[in-house]
Structure formats: structure tokens, C-alpha cells
Design an enzyme around this catalytic site. Sequence first.
Site, PDB file in Angstrom:
ATOM      1  N   GLY A   7       0.825  -1.206   0.000  1.00 56.01           N
ATOM      2  CA  GLY A   7       0.000   0.000   0.000  1.00 56.01           C
ATOM      3  C   GLY A   7       0.852   1.247   0.000  1.00 56.01           C
ATOM      4  N   CYS A   8       0.454   2.234  -0.819  1.00 55.93           N
ATOM      5  CA  CYS A   8       1.295   3.423  -0.943  1.00 55.93           C
ATOM      6  C   CYS A   8       0.458   4.692  -1.043  1.00 55.93           C
ATOM      7  CB  CYS A   8       2.211   3.285  -2.161  1.00 55.93           C
ATOM      8  SG  CYS A   8       3.534   4.495  -2.190  1.00 55.93           S
ATOM      9  N   HIS A  10      -0.850   7.688   2.098  1.00 54.28           N
ATOM     10  CA  HIS A  10      -0.142   8.583   3.019  1.00 54.28           C
ATOM     11  C   HIS A  10       0.867   7.836   3.890  1.00 54.28           C
ATOM     12  CE1 HIS A  10      -2.862  11.570   1.660  1.00 54.28           C
ATOM     13  NE2 HIS A  10      -3.922  11.051   2.250  1.00 54.28           N
ATOM     14  N   CYS A  42      -8.125  14.407   0.849  1.00 53.13           N
ATOM     15  CA  CYS A  42      -8.776  15.528   1.532  1.00 53.13           C
ATOM     16  C   CYS A  42      -8.974  16.722   0.599  1.00 53.13           C
ATOM     17  CB  CYS A  42      -7.968  15.940   2.758  1.00 53.13           C
ATOM     18  SG  CYS A  42      -6.219  16.241   2.413  1.00 53.13           S
ATOM     19  N   VAL A  79      -1.422  -7.644  -3.478  1.00 56.65           N
ATOM     20  CA  VAL A  79      -0.975  -8.750  -2.637  1.00 56.65           C
ATOM     21  C   VAL A  79      -2.206  -9.566  -2.259  1.00 56.65           C
ATOM     22  CG1 VAL A  79       0.108  -9.398  -0.453  1.00 56.65           C
ATOM     23  CG2 VAL A  79       1.031  -7.488  -1.781  1.00 56.65           C
ATOM     24  N   THR A 110       0.489  -0.938   4.994  1.00 50.12           N
ATOM     25  CA  THR A 110      -0.152   0.376   4.949  1.00 50.12           C
ATOM     26  C   THR A 110      -1.276   0.329   3.908  1.00 50.12           C
ATOM     27  OG1 THR A 110       1.630   1.058   3.448  1.00 50.12           O
ATOM     28  CG2 THR A 110       1.840   1.688   5.749  1.00 50.12           C
ATOM     29  N   GLY A 242     -18.575   6.448   5.669  1.00 47.27           N
ATOM     30  CA  GLY A 242     -17.481   6.155   6.579  1.00 47.27           C
ATOM     31  C   GLY A 242     -16.520   5.170   5.933  1.00 47.27           C
TER      32      GLY A 242
END
Length: 442
Positions: A7-8, A10, A42, A79, A110, A242
Site C-alpha cells: 500500500g502506498c 499517506h 482531503c 498482494v 499500509t 465512513g
Amino acid sequence: MKVAVIGCTHAGTAAILNTAKLYPEAEITVYERNDNISFLSCGIALYVGGVVKDAQGLFYSSPDQLAELGVKTKMRHEVVSVDTASKTLRARNLQTGEEFGDTFDKLIVTTGSWPIVPNMEGIDLGGIMLCKNYNHSNAIVEKAQDAQRIIVIGAGYIGIELVEAFQTNGKEVTLIDTCDRVLAKYLDAEFTDRVEATLAERSIRLALGETVTKFEGTRGKVTKVVTDKGEYAADLVILCIGFRPNTELLRGQVELLDNGAIVVDEYMRTSNPDVFAAGDNCAVMYNPTGNHMYIPLATNAVRMGTLAAHNLMRPVLRYMGTQGTSGIKIYEQNIASTGLTEHAAIGIGMNVKSVTIMDHDRPEFMPTFEPVTLKVVFEEETRRIVGAQLMSKADLTQSVNTLSVCIQNRMTIDELAFVDFFFQPHFNKPWNILNTAGLQAI
């Protein structure tokens, strides 16, 4: 040392950049299933509203930049399984379908979060969209051009920012939320009442205290949102309900909360010391209560990713926890909050009191001054500050960052009364508003 990062966004970007800098000899491989990295989600509402003209400006790193650091970045690779005991993983190339294995000495997970998608009738209709990543932002901008009646479901920060953006662009906007208040997670009623009034003044329809039961459409496209209290015509629907942590890869291998969030210690280690985790897939230490909580924020993510890298070989930098500090600008109002609202504190059984200050940001002898409302929540017995909220047309939101530090350091409301703050008529009053809150509570 072989380091694998899954994961890449933040947290992942922060972990990778720092790992490459701290351990130049390490062999770092990054697996990312999307075709981009480090997107600042954001900023989506700013892009949708036209404030940000080019979404490329919302990226702060790239595979090319990582390659310059010697990092192997495998984009569009998912993955599919991890075995933490044997330190192996299997990945799939999403373009070719090829699967292959890899090994690691240290693993940094991440994987972030994903929007909650309710399982209900009509959810698969066209025109029902998510708001999380770069591709979502482009799709929303494209679809919104031909949509006049837009419904946003979820009155958190993202939902509020989107309804403002759509309304500013001349759309008919409806905001639906099960809760009877907007931003209820962040603000008490005296603040949310004013936000709701601001939205209503701009003809944004508020359907609060209503639960969506189904979606209806024609020719495969959504035309109506049905709730337990009404029906609303729609050309476009954005889900902002959410997020859930993406942690299936580690289920049964490390300690998780009931919602699936990974529990990490103060050095970002999972219950397996060679497996680290950071970002929106993790629970964090929430200082107002002293418990692990799920608080997905980009600020938490970048701190945690940085700490994971620094502590990869041995524990050297401790995470100080979070207050969940956040801010938002709604039309002319600057709003920020930190820690617990009074409503939330009472809801979990804490014995709290609060003090609310309504004042001007500068002395009244100055040519201009703006009203400001500040609320500070504190424990009745210990007097420890546990939360604060602020609203003003003048940007005083940095005061909430100061109160975040106060909560982190377990300061009392009485101590706040006498903290050393400067005075200069251009900026504030002889008694800073934070001092005033403390004085009023004594």
C-alpha cells in the site's frame, strides 16, 4: 535486509521515503494495486468545487521519485496473501493476471481503508459513487457536469465539503444522514446548529435523522433515494458513510480490533515484531480516553508511517498518540476540533464539564474584529482537558492545535488559564481566548 511495503498512500509513502533514507542498503519493494500513489483525498472537494483546477497537484510523490531512491515500485499489483510466520507473500499483476511469490525480513502494512458500501436494494445502479481516491474524484467531476439533483449520504467532513462544492456550482443538493446532526462526531450541538443554519440558508436540503433503505432507478441509473422517512429525486448520489480498515491479509495473524483495525504498539509494531502497520488500517492510541480507537486521518497516517520506518530495526521513536485533531472551512466559517466533544464524553460515561467562550478575536478598539466561539471540555474530578471546539470567521484554528498539545500533555483547565501567550492588538486580546476559557472554569 528485504523490506516489503503493501500500500502506498499517506502512511505507505511516508514509510517508504523514510526507510529508503534511513537504510540505503535495504532492498525495498512496494506493492500498490492502484495506478497512482500519494493522492491527497482531503482535496477532492476542492477539486470538485473548482478551487483546485488540476488534480495532479494533489499528488506529492510518484513511482519515478521512489525509483530514484532505489525502491522497486510494483504498480497495479495486488498482494493476495501474506504468511507472517514464513515471511512470504503472494502478489498478482492486475494487468497480466500473473501471480508470483516474494519474501521479506520486515513487512510494513499500509493498506489503508475503503468506503463503507451498504448492502441494500439498488446499490449497483449507475450514478451511485464513492469518494476516496483519484479515480473517484475524476469520475465525480465528470458525472456532476450533467447532474442537477445531487444527493450526498453522510454528514461528516467529506460529505459537508462536497455539498458546499456542489451548491457553489449551482446544483440542487440534499444531505442525508442517520444522525440527527451534521458533524456530530466532531462538534457539539451549539456548533452544529450554526453549521446546519448556514447550509439551509444556501438552500441545501437537510434530511437528518433519516436512514437510507434503498435506491431506485430506471434503465440502470439511479433516480431516487428512499429513506425511512421520505423519498428524494437524484441524478447523482455520493456515498460518504465512513470507512473500514483493509486488513484481511493479516486476519488471524496479528491482533485486531473488532472492526478489523490492526492494533500496534507505540513503535508501530503489530503483535508480530517483524510486521509493522501504519495509517487508516490501524487503531491508534487516543489520548483523551487512553484506549486504542479507529481514527482514520491523513495526519495520523503520515506520522505513523514515518515512525514505522524509524523503528524498523529497533525501537527508537515513540508514538505519542493522537487527539483526532481536525479542521474544516464551511463557507466563511473556520472550524476546528480536538479530542472528545462533551456529548461523546458523556456517552462513554466520563464525568465532564465544559466552558464556552463567545468573544471577539481582537480588541474592540481595532478597526475590525470578528466573533469567535470556543468550547473546552474537561474532566470534573481531575480537571484534565479532554476536548475543544472552535468556530470563527477569523482563522483562529491554530488555537485548537495548541489545545491538542494540552490534551496530549494531560494539562488541566486551571493550568490553561495562566499559560504564557503573547498579546498584540493586531492578533488577539490581553487575555488570550484560551486563557479566558481557563479563567472562566476556575
